[in-house]
Design a protein around this motif. Structure first.
Motif, PDB file in Angstrom:
ATOM      1  N   GLY A 101       0.787  -1.226   0.000  1.00  0.00           N
ATOM      2  CA  GLY A 101       0.000   0.000   0.000  1.00  0.00           C
ATOM      3  C   GLY A 101       0.817   1.272   0.000  1.00  0.00           C
ATOM      4  O   GLY A 101       0.280   2.358   0.199  1.00  0.00           O
ATOM      5  N   ARG A 102       2.151   1.151  -0.235  1.00  0.00           N
ATOM      6  CA  ARG A 102       3.018   2.339  -0.228  1.00  0.00           C
ATOM      7  C   ARG A 102       3.998   2.291  -1.386  1.00  0.00           C
ATOM      8  O   ARG A 102       4.417   1.215  -1.814  1.00  0.00           O
ATOM      9  CB  ARG A 102       3.808   2.411   1.074  1.00  0.00           C
ATOM     10  N   LEU A 103       4.388   3.439  -1.844  1.00  0.00           N
ATOM     11  CA  LEU A 103       5.424   3.565  -2.853  1.00  0.00           C
ATOM     12  C   LEU A 103       6.750   3.676  -2.122  1.00  0.00           C
ATOM     13  O   LEU A 103       6.903   4.504  -1.221  1.00  0.00           O
ATOM     14  CB  LEU A 103       5.162   4.835  -3.677  1.00  0.00           C
ATOM     15  N   LYS A 104       7.702   2.830  -2.486  1.00  0.00           N
ATOM     16  CA  LYS A 104       9.002   2.862  -1.825  1.00  0.00           C
ATOM     17  C   LYS A 104      10.080   2.317  -2.756  1.00  0.00           C
ATOM     18  O   LYS A 104       9.772   1.603  -3.711  1.00  0.00           O
ATOM     19  CB  LYS A 104       8.975   2.100  -0.512  1.00  0.00           C
ATOM     20  N   PRO A 105      11.336   2.650  -2.491  1.00  0.00           N
ATOM     21  CA  PRO A 105      12.428   2.095  -3.301  1.00  0.00           C
ATOM     22  C   PRO A 105      12.517   0.585  -3.088  1.00  0.00           C
ATOM     23  O   PRO A 105      12.104   0.068  -2.051  1.00  0.00           O
ATOM     24  CB  PRO A 105      13.678   2.781  -2.749  1.00  0.00           C
ATOM     25  N   LEU A 106      13.056  -0.107  -4.083  1.00  0.00           N
ATOM     26  CA  LEU A 106      13.328  -1.528  -3.897  1.00  0.00           C
ATOM     27  C   LEU A 106      14.378  -1.668  -2.793  1.00  0.00           C
ATOM     28  O   LEU A 106      15.156  -0.743  -2.544  1.00  0.00           O
ATOM     29  CB  LEU A 106      13.861  -2.138  -5.196  1.00  0.00           C
ATOM     30  N   PRO A 107      14.444  -2.813  -2.145  1.00  0.00           N
ATOM     31  CA  PRO A 107      15.444  -3.006  -1.089  1.00  0.00           C
ATOM     32  C   PRO A 107      16.872  -2.809  -1.609  1.00  0.00           C
ATOM     33  O   PRO A 107      17.143  -3.030  -2.794  1.00  0.00           O
ATOM     34  CB  PRO A 107      15.224  -4.460  -0.652  1.00  0.00           C
ATOM     35  N   ALA A 108      17.765  -2.412  -0.723  1.00  0.00           N
ATOM     36  CA  ALA A 108      19.149  -2.085  -1.096  1.00  0.00           C
ATOM     37  C   ALA A 108      19.828  -3.214  -1.869  1.00  0.00           C
ATOM     38  O   ALA A 108      20.578  -2.949  -2.814  1.00  0.00           O
ATOM     39  CB  ALA A 108      19.951  -1.737   0.157  1.00  0.00           C
ATOM     40  N   MET A 114      22.093   2.802  -3.613  1.00  0.00           N
ATOM     41  CA  MET A 114      20.944   3.378  -2.904  1.00  0.00           C
ATOM     42  C   MET A 114      21.062   4.893  -2.747  1.00  0.00           C
ATOM     43  O   MET A 114      20.079   5.610  -2.858  1.00  0.00           O
ATOM     44  CB  MET A 114      20.778   2.742  -1.517  1.00  0.00           C
ATOM     45  N   SER A 115      22.275   5.385  -2.509  1.00  0.00           N
ATOM     46  CA  SER A 115      22.421   6.834  -2.333  1.00  0.00           C
ATOM     47  C   SER A 115      22.159   7.573  -3.645  1.00  0.00           C
ATOM     48  O   SER A 115      21.694   8.708  -3.636  1.00  0.00           O
ATOM     49  CB  SER A 115      23.798   7.185  -1.780  1.00  0.00           C
ATOM     50  N   ARG A 151      10.159  12.748   0.262  1.00  0.00           N
ATOM     51  CA  ARG A 151      10.518  13.168   1.626  1.00  0.00           C
ATOM     52  C   ARG A 151      11.276  12.051   2.349  1.00  0.00           C
ATOM     53  O   ARG A 151      12.244  12.301   3.035  1.00  0.00           O
ATOM     54  CB  ARG A 151       9.257  13.551   2.408  1.00  0.00           C
ATOM     55  N   LYS A 152      10.835  10.814   2.166  1.00  0.00           N
ATOM     56  CA  LYS A 152      11.477   9.677   2.826  1.00  0.00           C
ATOM     57  C   LYS A 152      12.923   9.511   2.320  1.00  0.00           C
ATOM     58  O   LYS A 152      13.829   9.290   3.089  1.00  0.00           O
ATOM     59  CB  LYS A 152      10.679   8.415   2.594  1.00  0.00           C
ATOM     60  N   SER A 153      13.134   9.639   0.989  1.00  0.00           N
ATOM     61  CA  SER A 153      14.477   9.456   0.446  1.00  0.00           C
ATOM     62  C   SER A 153      15.394  10.612   0.837  1.00  0.00           C
ATOM     63  O   SER A 153      16.598  10.451   0.926  1.00  0.00           O
ATOM     64  CB  SER A 153      14.440   9.300  -1.075  1.00  0.00           C
ATOM     65  N   SER A 154      14.842  11.792   1.073  1.00  0.00           N
ATOM     66  CA  SER A 154      15.641  12.941   1.458  1.00  0.00           C
ATOM     67  C   SER A 154      16.157  12.836   2.890  1.00  0.00           C
ATOM     68  O   SER A 154      17.188  13.407   3.223  1.00  0.00           O
ATOM     69  CB  SER A 154      14.837  14.231   1.308  1.00  0.00           C
TER      70      SER A 154
END
Length: 156
Positions: A101-108, A114-115, A151-154
């Motif tokens: 239910g959320r948009l997020k980056p794939l796991p590292a 990732m950076s 915001r989460k990635s920042s």
């Protein structure tokens, strides 16, 4: 019928069945052909999966537009990862996934760097898209989801 679970294997199958021309970033072509060592878990999966490689991949020019489709470099998942913007739809590829239910980056362990993901996520925040179509998960309306990812990635 597509039977490969890998993007590269599916590209080879599509090419074989349709005769389509294939483009990729010059940064990713050596990884596609196995001329450069892959990163993360892909380093170990490649030899096990034995995926058929497409032939004659062409490197596309920076700033490429195909009709109304804009090719936007978004390194992070791979060195040459791109997103495609078509009207108000962002085809996000593996830059982000819609999971739980959320948009997020794939796991590292699935990403090259990732950076490096932070810059494309931040840059894409300024684009006026309404829909997000990730490679993993269902298409979703933007409705603040990209801004949450930004915001989460920042902060990470």
């Amino acid at each position: 019928m597509l039977k490969n679970v890998n993007h590269i294997g599916n590209a080879a199958s599509l090419q074989q069945h349709t005769g389509a021309r294939l483009w990729a970033s010059k940064e990713d072509i050596p990884y596609i052909y196995g001329e450069a060592e892959r990163h993360g878990i892909k380093k170990f999966l490649g030899p096990v999966m034995k995926i058929k490689k497409p032939e004659g991949i062409e490197a596309y020019a920076k700033g490429l537009k195909i009709g109304d489709i804009e090719v936007i470099p978004t390194p992070g998942h791979t060195p040459g990862h791109v997103c495609l913007l078509y009207n108000d739809i962002l085809f996000a590829g593996d830059l982000a996934a819609y999971m739980g239910g959320r948009l997020k980056p794939l796991p590292a362990f699935m990403n090259w760097d990732m950076s490096a993901l932070k810059d494309p996520i931040r840059m894409l925040n300024a684009f006026p898209f309404r829909w997000i179509c990730p490679a993993h998960g269902k298409p979703v309306e933007r409705d603040g989801k990209w801004e949450h990812l930004y915001r989460k990635s920042s902060t990470s």
